[in-house]
Design a protein around this motif. Structure first.
Motif, PDB file in Angstrom:
ATOM      1  N   SER A 170      -0.759  -6.803  -2.091  1.00  0.00           N
ATOM      2  CA  SER A 170      -1.918  -6.596  -2.959  1.00  0.00           C
ATOM      3  C   SER A 170      -2.118  -7.697  -3.985  1.00  0.00           C
ATOM      4  O   SER A 170      -3.140  -7.716  -4.671  1.00  0.00           O
ATOM      5  N   VAL A 171      -1.170  -8.601  -4.114  1.00  0.00           N
ATOM      6  CA  VAL A 171      -1.275  -9.641  -5.138  1.00  0.00           C
ATOM      7  C   VAL A 171      -2.310 -10.669  -4.694  1.00  0.00           C
ATOM      8  O   VAL A 171      -1.991 -11.728  -4.179  1.00  0.00           O
ATOM      9  N   ARG A 172      -3.578 -10.313  -4.891  1.00  0.00           N
ATOM     10  CA  ARG A 172      -4.644 -11.233  -4.488  1.00  0.00           C
ATOM     11  C   ARG A 172      -5.742 -11.305  -5.551  1.00  0.00           C
ATOM     12  O   ARG A 172      -6.692 -12.062  -5.413  1.00  0.00           O
ATOM     13  N   TRP A 173      -5.642 -10.491  -6.599  1.00  0.00           N
ATOM     14  CA  TRP A 173      -6.662 -10.521  -7.641  1.00  0.00           C
ATOM     15  C   TRP A 173      -6.143 -11.356  -8.801  1.00  0.00           C
ATOM     16  O   TRP A 173      -5.214 -10.957  -9.499  1.00  0.00           O
ATOM     17  N   TRP A 174      -6.740 -12.545  -9.019  1.00  0.00           N
ATOM     18  CA  TRP A 174      -6.205 -13.452 -10.039  1.00  0.00           C
ATOM     19  C   TRP A 174      -6.208 -12.811 -11.413  1.00  0.00           C
ATOM     20  O   TRP A 174      -5.339 -13.076 -12.238  1.00  0.00           O
ATOM     21  N   ASP A 175      -7.201 -11.941 -11.700  1.00  0.00           N
ATOM     22  CA  ASP A 175      -7.308 -11.388 -13.048  1.00  0.00           C
ATOM     23  C   ASP A 175      -6.320 -10.262 -13.300  1.00  0.00           C
ATOM     24  O   ASP A 175      -6.245  -9.739 -14.414  1.00  0.00           O
ATOM     25  N   SER A 176      -5.549  -9.866 -12.279  1.00  0.00           N
ATOM     26  CA  SER A 176      -4.544  -8.822 -12.493  1.00  0.00           C
ATOM     27  C   SER A 176      -3.144  -9.320 -12.145  1.00  0.00           C
ATOM     28  O   SER A 176      -2.213  -8.539 -12.046  1.00  0.00           O
ATOM     29  N   ILE A 177      -3.002 -10.641 -11.975  1.00  0.00           N
ATOM     30  CA  ILE A 177      -1.733 -11.188 -11.518  1.00  0.00           C
ATOM     31  C   ILE A 177      -0.605 -10.897 -12.491  1.00  0.00           C
ATOM     32  O   ILE A 177       0.530 -10.640 -12.101  1.00  0.00           O
ATOM     33  N   ASP A 178      -0.898 -10.902 -13.789  1.00  0.00           N
ATOM     34  CA  ASP A 178       0.163 -10.664 -14.768  1.00  0.00           C
ATOM     35  C   ASP A 178       0.598  -9.205 -14.775  1.00  0.00           C
ATOM     36  O   ASP A 178       1.744  -8.900 -15.116  1.00  0.00           O
ATOM     37  N   ALA A 179      -0.312  -8.312 -14.391  1.00  0.00           N
ATOM     38  CA  ALA A 179       0.084  -6.911 -14.255  1.00  0.00           C
ATOM     39  C   ALA A 179       1.065  -6.745 -13.103  1.00  0.00           C
ATOM     40  O   ALA A 179       2.047  -5.999 -13.192  1.00  0.00           O
ATOM     41  N   TRP A 180       0.835  -7.484 -12.004  1.00  0.00           N
ATOM     42  CA  TRP A 180       1.762  -7.431 -10.887  1.00  0.00           C
ATOM     43  C   TRP A 180       3.101  -8.044 -11.273  1.00  0.00           C
ATOM     44  O   TRP A 180       4.153  -7.571 -10.874  1.00  0.00           O
ATOM     45  N   PRO A 211      -8.248  -1.955  -7.071  1.00  0.00           N
ATOM     46  CA  PRO A 211      -6.903  -2.265  -7.577  1.00  0.00           C
ATOM     47  C   PRO A 211      -6.241  -1.115  -8.324  1.00  0.00           C
ATOM     48  O   PRO A 211      -5.052  -0.871  -8.152  1.00  0.00           O
ATOM     49  N   ALA A 212      -7.008  -0.395  -9.147  1.00  0.00           N
ATOM     50  CA  ALA A 212      -6.425   0.698  -9.928  1.00  0.00           C
ATOM     51  C   ALA A 212      -5.877   1.799  -9.020  1.00  0.00           C
ATOM     52  O   ALA A 212      -4.818   2.377  -9.297  1.00  0.00           O
ATOM     53  N   GLU A 213      -6.580   2.085  -7.933  1.00  0.00           N
ATOM     54  CA  GLU A 213      -6.118   3.118  -7.000  1.00  0.00           C
ATOM     55  C   GLU A 213      -4.889   2.653  -6.237  1.00  0.00           C
ATOM     56  O   GLU A 213      -3.988   3.454  -5.948  1.00  0.00           O
ATOM     57  N   ILE A 214      -4.861   1.369  -5.896  1.00  0.00           N
ATOM     58  CA  ILE A 214      -3.681   0.843  -5.215  1.00  0.00           C
ATOM     59  C   ILE A 214      -2.466   0.933  -6.131  1.00  0.00           C
ATOM     60  O   ILE A 214      -1.378   1.327  -5.702  1.00  0.00           O
ATOM     61  N   MET A 215      -2.652   0.577  -7.396  1.00  0.00           N
ATOM     62  CA  MET A 215      -1.550   0.670  -8.357  1.00  0.00           C
ATOM     63  C   MET A 215      -1.040   2.097  -8.468  1.00  0.00           C
ATOM     64  O   MET A 215       0.168   2.346  -8.488  1.00  0.00           O
ATOM     65  N   GLN A 216      -1.961   3.060  -8.511  1.00  0.00           N
ATOM     66  CA  GLN A 216      -1.568   4.462  -8.609  1.00  0.00           C
ATOM     67  C   GLN A 216      -0.818   4.908  -7.360  1.00  0.00           C
ATOM     68  O   GLN A 216       0.199   5.619  -7.444  1.00  0.00           O
ATOM     69  N   PHE A 217      -1.286   4.471  -6.212  1.00  0.00           N
ATOM     70  CA  PHE A 217      -0.626   4.809  -4.951  1.00  0.00           C
ATOM     71  C   PHE A 217       0.786   4.232  -4.912  1.00  0.00           C
ATOM     72  O   PHE A 217       1.741   4.906  -4.519  1.00  0.00           O
ATOM     73  N   ILE A 218       0.922   2.986  -5.344  1.00  0.00           N
ATOM     74  CA  ILE A 218       2.235   2.345  -5.371  1.00  0.00           C
ATOM     75  C   ILE A 218       3.182   3.085  -6.306  1.00  0.00           C
ATOM     76  O   ILE A 218       4.352   3.318  -5.983  1.00  0.00           O
ATOM     77  N   TRP A 267      -1.266  -0.603   5.437  1.00  0.00           N
ATOM     78  CA  TRP A 267      -2.033  -1.592   4.690  1.00  0.00           C
ATOM     79  C   TRP A 267      -3.506  -1.586   5.079  1.00  0.00           C
ATOM     80  O   TRP A 267      -4.386  -1.818   4.244  1.00  0.00           O
ATOM     81  N   GLN A 268      -3.791  -1.299   6.342  1.00  0.00           N
ATOM     82  CA  GLN A 268      -5.187  -1.247   6.790  1.00  0.00           C
ATOM     83  C   GLN A 268      -5.959  -0.150   6.062  1.00  0.00           C
ATOM     84  O   GLN A 268      -7.171  -0.280   5.838  1.00  0.00           O
ATOM     85  N   SER A 269      -5.276   0.912   5.675  1.00  0.00           N
ATOM     86  CA  SER A 269      -5.919   2.005   4.941  1.00  0.00           C
ATOM     87  C   SER A 269      -5.977   1.747   3.444  1.00  0.00           C
ATOM     88  O   SER A 269      -6.840   2.273   2.749  1.00  0.00           O
ATOM     89  N   VAL A 270      -5.052   0.910   2.971  1.00  0.00           N
ATOM     90  CA  VAL A 270      -4.914   0.696   1.530  1.00  0.00           C
ATOM     91  C   VAL A 270      -5.718  -0.489   1.022  1.00  0.00           C
ATOM     92  O   VAL A 270      -6.239  -0.463  -0.102  1.00  0.00           O
ATOM     93  N   LYS A 271      -5.864  -1.540   1.826  1.00  0.00           N
ATOM     94  CA  LYS A 271      -6.333  -2.833   1.316  1.00  0.00           C
ATOM     95  C   LYS A 271      -7.746  -2.819   0.750  1.00  0.00           C
ATOM     96  O   LYS A 271      -8.091  -3.678  -0.063  1.00  0.00           O
ATOM     97  N   GLN A 272      -8.579  -1.859   1.161  1.00  0.00           N
ATOM     98  CA  GLN A 272      -9.952  -1.832   0.657  1.00  0.00           C
ATOM     99  C   GLN A 272     -10.101  -0.991  -0.607  1.00  0.00           C
ATOM    100  O   GLN A 272     -11.185  -0.919  -1.179  1.00  0.00           O
ATOM    101  N   LEU A 273      -9.027  -0.369  -1.036  1.00  0.00           N
ATOM    102  CA  LEU A 273      -9.096   0.459  -2.242  1.00  0.00           C
ATOM    103  C   LEU A 273      -9.233  -0.414  -3.484  1.00  0.00           C
ATOM    104  O   LEU A 273      -8.776  -1.560  -3.505  1.00  0.00           O
TER     105      LEU A 273
END
Length: 211
Positions: free
Chosen positions: A78-88, A49-56, A41-47
């Motif tokens: 990763s569920v911390r971006w309110w504008d992408s919550i419905d995508a999660w 959102p689109a890159e995190i989704m692709q990695f997942i 997570w330490q390596s992933v959290k700064q990516l």
């Protein structure tokens, strides 16, 4: 992003047997996996959102089961971006649609959460499940936030009820009658039912005039 889990041959057979031979395993037990997840997570959290989704998505597509567990954990973190919550929500909803036996494990991460965006996922988790909706969980999730003033929570309540009304309008009407929803949530919940009634009434009048 390169990421590989270790392989422990001595654990593979027992883990596969425990899951009734439905999945292949690397043999990484949960405590070891959790340590790896925290480091990852330490390596992933700064990516972005689109890159995190692709990695997942890449992790989840791998053949052994532990990668899917890691993918879910990365998604939960990763569920911390309110504008992408419905995508999660779609990610988790699709997961439990494919693996209904893990509904409780996924759902407990959201229901009753301190963060209202996570509770929004609990309310809308089963959108489009229709006849497969866990009605008890839907009701529990709504009632937990029925008095919450937050707009996005009230919108989620109305959205979830409106969507389920396509499958079971009688249940939704009864729920609305028996609970004090906000005017906004109630209006959203009954929108589809009222539209159907208006269409039926109009169609009936048209048929009568034709005769």
């Amino acid at each position: 992003m390169d990421f590989e889990l270790p392989i422990y041959p001595e654990n593979q057979a027992a883990m596969k047997k425990y899951m009734q031979s439905q999945f292949e395993f690397n043999g990484v037990k949960a405590p070891d996996r959790h340590l790896i997840e925290r480091e990852l997570w330490q390596s992933v959290k700064q990516l972005p959102p689109a890159e995190i989704m692709q990695f997942i998505e890449t992790l989840y597509a791998r053949p052994t089961r532990e990668y899917q567990y890691v993918a879910i954990e990365m998604a939960l973190r990763s569920v911390r971006w309110w504008d992408s919550i419905d995508a999660w929500r779609k990610v988790f909803g699709e997961y439990i649609r494919l693996h209904p036996e893990q509904f409780d494990w996924v759902a407990q991460h959201f229901i009753g959460a301190e963060n209202f965006w996570l509770r929004r996922i609990a309310i809308t988790l089963q959108l489009s499940f229709y006849e497969k909706t866990n009605v008890a969980f839907l009701e529990e999730a709504i009632l937990a936030d029925i008095d919450t003033d937050e707009f996005f929570i009230q919108k989620a309540i109305g959205w979830a009820l409106r969507n389920y009304s396509k499958e079971n309008p009688e249940w939704v009407m009864t729920f609305v009658e028996e609970h004090e929803l906000t005017i906004f949530a109630q209006r959203e919940a009954l929108k589809k039912i009222k539209q159907n009634k208006m269409f039926h009434r109009k169609h009936t009048k048209s048929s009568t005039h034709d005769n």
